[in-house]
Scaffold this motif. Structure first.
Motif, PDB file in Angstrom:
ATOM      1  N   GLY A  80     -13.810 -12.379  43.549  1.00  0.00           N
ATOM      2  CA  GLY A  80     -13.020 -13.423  44.180  1.00  0.00           C
ATOM      3  C   GLY A  80     -13.868 -14.426  44.933  1.00  0.00           C
ATOM      4  N   LEU A  81     -15.024 -14.004  45.436  1.00  0.00           N
ATOM      5  CA  LEU A  81     -15.885 -14.904  46.189  1.00  0.00           C
ATOM      6  C   LEU A  81     -16.561 -15.936  45.304  1.00  0.00           C
ATOM      7  N   VAL A  82     -16.658 -15.638  43.993  1.00  0.00           N
ATOM      8  CA  VAL A  82     -17.307 -16.586  43.086  1.00  0.00           C
ATOM      9  C   VAL A  82     -16.560 -17.916  43.099  1.00  0.00           C
ATOM     10  N   LEU A  83     -15.236 -17.842  43.003  1.00  0.00           N
ATOM     11  CA  LEU A  83     -14.447 -19.067  43.036  1.00  0.00           C
ATOM     12  C   LEU A  83     -14.389 -19.663  44.445  1.00  0.00           C
ATOM     13  N   LEU A  84     -14.281 -18.792  45.454  1.00  0.00           N
ATOM     14  CA  LEU A  84     -14.194 -19.297  46.824  1.00  0.00           C
ATOM     15  C   LEU A  84     -15.442 -20.062  47.229  1.00  0.00           C
ATOM     16  N   VAL A  85     -16.607 -19.574  46.838  1.00  0.00           N
ATOM     17  CA  VAL A  85     -17.849 -20.201  47.288  1.00  0.00           C
ATOM     18  C   VAL A  85     -18.065 -21.551  46.601  1.00  0.00           C
ATOM     19  N   LEU A  86     -17.363 -21.795  45.493  1.00  0.00           N
ATOM     20  CA  LEU A  86     -17.468 -23.105  44.855  1.00  0.00           C
ATOM     21  C   LEU A  86     -16.870 -24.201  45.740  1.00  0.00           C
ATOM     22  N   VAL A  87     -15.943 -23.820  46.609  1.00  0.00           N
ATOM     23  CA  VAL A  87     -15.330 -24.805  47.506  1.00  0.00           C
ATOM     24  C   VAL A  87     -16.363 -25.363  48.484  1.00  0.00           C
ATOM     25  N   PRO A  88     -17.079 -24.515  49.251  1.00  0.00           N
ATOM     26  CA  PRO A  88     -18.096 -25.096  50.137  1.00  0.00           C
ATOM     27  C   PRO A  88     -19.223 -25.802  49.393  1.00  0.00           C
ATOM     28  N   VAL A  89     -19.504 -25.403  48.145  1.00  0.00           N
ATOM     29  CA  VAL A  89     -20.514 -26.132  47.364  1.00  0.00           C
ATOM     30  C   VAL A  89     -20.054 -27.574  47.150  1.00  0.00           C
ATOM     31  N   ALA A  90     -18.794 -27.728  46.721  1.00  0.00           N
ATOM     32  CA  ALA A  90     -18.248 -29.071  46.522  1.00  0.00           C
ATOM     33  C   ALA A  90     -18.176 -29.835  47.840  1.00  0.00           C
ATOM     34  N   VAL A  91     -17.805 -29.137  48.906  1.00  0.00           N
ATOM     35  CA  VAL A  91     -17.731 -29.779  50.224  1.00  0.00           C
ATOM     36  C   VAL A  91     -19.117 -30.230  50.670  1.00  0.00           C
ATOM     37  N   GLY A  92     -20.144 -29.433  50.357  1.00  0.00           N
ATOM     38  CA  GLY A  92     -21.513 -29.806  50.714  1.00  0.00           C
ATOM     39  C   GLY A  92     -21.939 -31.110  50.060  1.00  0.00           C
ATOM     40  N   VAL A  93     -21.530 -31.318  48.802  1.00  0.00           N
ATOM     41  CA  VAL A  93     -21.799 -32.601  48.137  1.00  0.00           C
ATOM     42  C   VAL A  93     -21.113 -33.729  48.914  1.00  0.00           C
ATOM     43  N   GLY A  94     -19.883 -33.457  49.362  1.00  0.00           N
ATOM     44  CA  GLY A  94     -19.155 -34.449  50.145  1.00  0.00           C
ATOM     45  C   GLY A  94     -19.827 -34.760  51.472  1.00  0.00           C
ATOM     46  N   VAL A  95     -20.438 -33.748  52.091  1.00  0.00           N
ATOM     47  CA  VAL A  95     -21.148 -33.963  53.358  1.00  0.00           C
ATOM     48  C   VAL A  95     -22.364 -34.866  53.139  1.00  0.00           C
ATOM     49  N   SER A  96     -23.076 -34.651  52.019  1.00  0.00           N
ATOM     50  CA  SER A  96     -24.197 -35.536  51.697  1.00  0.00           C
ATOM     51  C   SER A  96     -23.712 -36.966  51.497  1.00  0.00           C
ATOM     52  N   ALA A  97     -22.592 -37.098  50.774  1.00  0.00           N
ATOM     53  CA  ALA A  97     -22.029 -38.438  50.556  1.00  0.00           C
ATOM     54  C   ALA A  97     -21.593 -39.064  51.878  1.00  0.00           C
ATOM     55  N   GLN A  98     -21.073 -38.241  52.770  1.00  0.00           N
ATOM     56  CA  GLN A  98     -20.658 -38.728  54.086  1.00  0.00           C
ATOM     57  C   GLN A  98     -21.851 -39.297  54.850  1.00  0.00           C
ATOM     58  N   SER A  99     -22.960 -38.569  54.855  1.00  0.00           N
ATOM     59  CA  SER A  99     -24.159 -39.055  55.541  1.00  0.00           C
ATOM     60  C   SER A  99     -24.645 -40.349  54.917  1.00  0.00           C
ATOM     61  N   MET A 100     -24.571 -40.424  53.589  1.00  0.00           N
ATOM     62  CA  MET A 100     -25.026 -41.618  52.875  1.00  0.00           C
ATOM     63  C   MET A 100     -24.206 -42.847  53.253  1.00  0.00           C
ATOM     64  N   VAL A 101     -22.862 -42.744  53.159  1.00  0.00           N
ATOM     65  CA  VAL A 101     -22.038 -43.924  53.444  1.00  0.00           C
ATOM     66  C   VAL A 101     -22.034 -44.247  54.935  1.00  0.00           C
ATOM     67  N   ASN A 102     -22.162 -43.231  55.790  1.00  0.00           N
ATOM     68  CA  ASN A 102     -22.246 -43.495  57.225  1.00  0.00           C
ATOM     69  C   ASN A 102     -23.492 -44.302  57.549  1.00  0.00           C
ATOM     70  N   GLY A 103     -24.577 -44.014  56.833  1.00  0.00           N
ATOM     71  CA  GLY A 103     -25.799 -44.780  57.026  1.00  0.00           C
ATOM     72  C   GLY A 103     -25.607 -46.239  56.631  1.00  0.00           C
ATOM     73  N   LEU A 104     -24.837 -46.465  55.556  1.00  0.00           N
ATOM     74  CA  LEU A 104     -24.554 -47.840  55.136  1.00  0.00           C
ATOM     75  C   LEU A 104     -23.732 -48.583  56.186  1.00  0.00           C
ATOM     76  N   VAL A 105     -22.699 -47.917  56.702  1.00  0.00           N
ATOM     77  CA  VAL A 105     -21.845 -48.538  57.718  1.00  0.00           C
ATOM     78  C   VAL A 105     -22.637 -48.783  58.993  1.00  0.00           C
ATOM     79  N   ARG A 106     -23.454 -47.811  59.354  1.00  0.00           N
ATOM     80  CA  ARG A 106     -24.253 -47.965  60.572  1.00  0.00           C
ATOM     81  C   ARG A 106     -25.211 -49.138  60.462  1.00  0.00           C
ATOM     82  N   SER A 107     -25.829 -49.314  59.285  1.00  0.00           N
ATOM     83  CA  SER A 107     -26.743 -50.441  59.093  1.00  0.00           C
ATOM     84  C   SER A 107     -25.999 -51.768  59.143  1.00  0.00           C
ATOM     85  N   ALA A 108     -24.816 -51.812  58.525  1.00  0.00           N
ATOM     86  CA  ALA A 108     -24.043 -53.047  58.504  1.00  0.00           C
ATOM     87  C   ALA A 108     -23.512 -53.402  59.889  1.00  0.00           C
TER      88      ALA A 108
END
Length: 313
Positions: free
Chosen positions: A164-192
């Protein structure tokens, strides 16, 4: 002005300390969700609390308010894409998964999944040049580090002997990609906007709206919680999120998305192990968790090692 290498080192140390806050936030939000019995409402409370904090800070900051005007002008002129304003979605999904997934998997396994997503996402986003620092070519050490981060998740999940953890752990993996994207776009907004506070404010506006909508549906379907925790610290997740998001927005230009993610998750891993020892959410530490966390930490260190970009002599 400080030497560029010293600036980079300081940025990585600061991001590592911010990672400790992410693990602390996972523990707090997971505990709030357990106590209330409603992960959606717990996430909305956490993010909403952060929005209150950043609104108060913005009201007292002339630079922050000026940043809002600059951001509006940059969007109107087409220099800042509208999609860059929605980085808060990544934070919203992180907080929501902290309440729904971390209590089941435990902070350490949850963090290892986040690590894999952040490392992989950071590598791709740097390669595509989506961050404020422009295109950052992949190096052998970064590729090896990203691969080791995936191995860490496999080691941790396989060692748990729980399908059951195999499927559950895929959720934080996907969320981790989102966190990277969050840092990326936040950097763009901060620069602007020339203001980390403005970027942080936009995060919490977007995230709070999304989570309030989800919490409303949850309450309509499942009813209002019958008990509310009395511990004050369980309501502090939003304040911690404000600090983490602001630090990431400030440092991403200096470190790049991948290295920022790497140093951030190093702090997360160390703190996650400490929480599983002292204040576990699930079953505490297991040999598989220790092994997976160790591999993930090696991945972080490897990716941070200097190396020439591929294709260069």
């Amino acid at each position: 002005m400080a030497h560029p290498k010293l600036q980079l080192a300081a940025a990585l140390v600061g991001s590592g300390l911010a990672g400790v806050l992410v693990a602390l936030q996972s523990r707090i939000n997971g505990g709030l969700s357990q106590e209330m019995g409603n992960g959606f409402l717990a996430a909305a409370i956490s993010f909403g609390g952060g929005l209150v904090v950043i609104c108060l800070a913005l009201a007292l900051s002339r630079r922050g308010r000026a940043g809002l005007r600059r951001m509006r002008d940059e969007v109107a002129a087409g220099r800042l894409p509208r999609w860059a304003l929605f980085g808060g979605a990544g934070g919203a999904f992180l907080v929501l998964s902290q309440g729904l997934i971390a209590p089941v998997t435990g902070v350490a396994l949850f963090t290892v999944g986040i690590v894999a997503g952040q490392v992989s996402g950071g590598l791709v986003m740097d390669r595509l040049g989506l961050g404020p620092g422009g295109r950052i070519l992949a190096t052998p050490t970064r590729l090896i580090g990203a691969a080791l981060a995936i191995v860490a998740v496999v080691v941790t999940v396989v060692g748990s002997f729980d399908p059951g953890l195999v499927l559950l752990v895929l959720v934080p993996v996907a969320v981790g990609v989102g966190v990277s994207a969050q840092s990326m776009v936040n950097g763009l907004v901060r620069s602007a906007a020339q203001s980390a506070m403005t970027a942080t404010f936009m995060n919490f506006v977007v995230g709070t709206v999304l989570l309030l909508a989800a919490a409303t549906v949850s309450v309509i379907v499942g009813g209002w919680p019958t008990q509310w925790p009395s511990e004050f610290w369980l309501y502090c997740g939003g304040f911690i999120g404000v600090i983490f998001i602001a630090v990431a927005a400030i440092l991403v230009r200096r470190a790049g998305v991948l290295l920022l993610s790497m140093s951030n998750v190093a702090g997360q891993l160390v703190a996650a192990i400490a929480f599983e020892v002292g204040f576990p959410l699930a079953d505490g530490l297991t040999p598989a968790l220790v092994a997976g966390t160790a591999v993930a930490l090696i991945a972080v260190i490897t990716a941070a090692l200097p190396s020439k970009p591929l294709g260069q002599g």
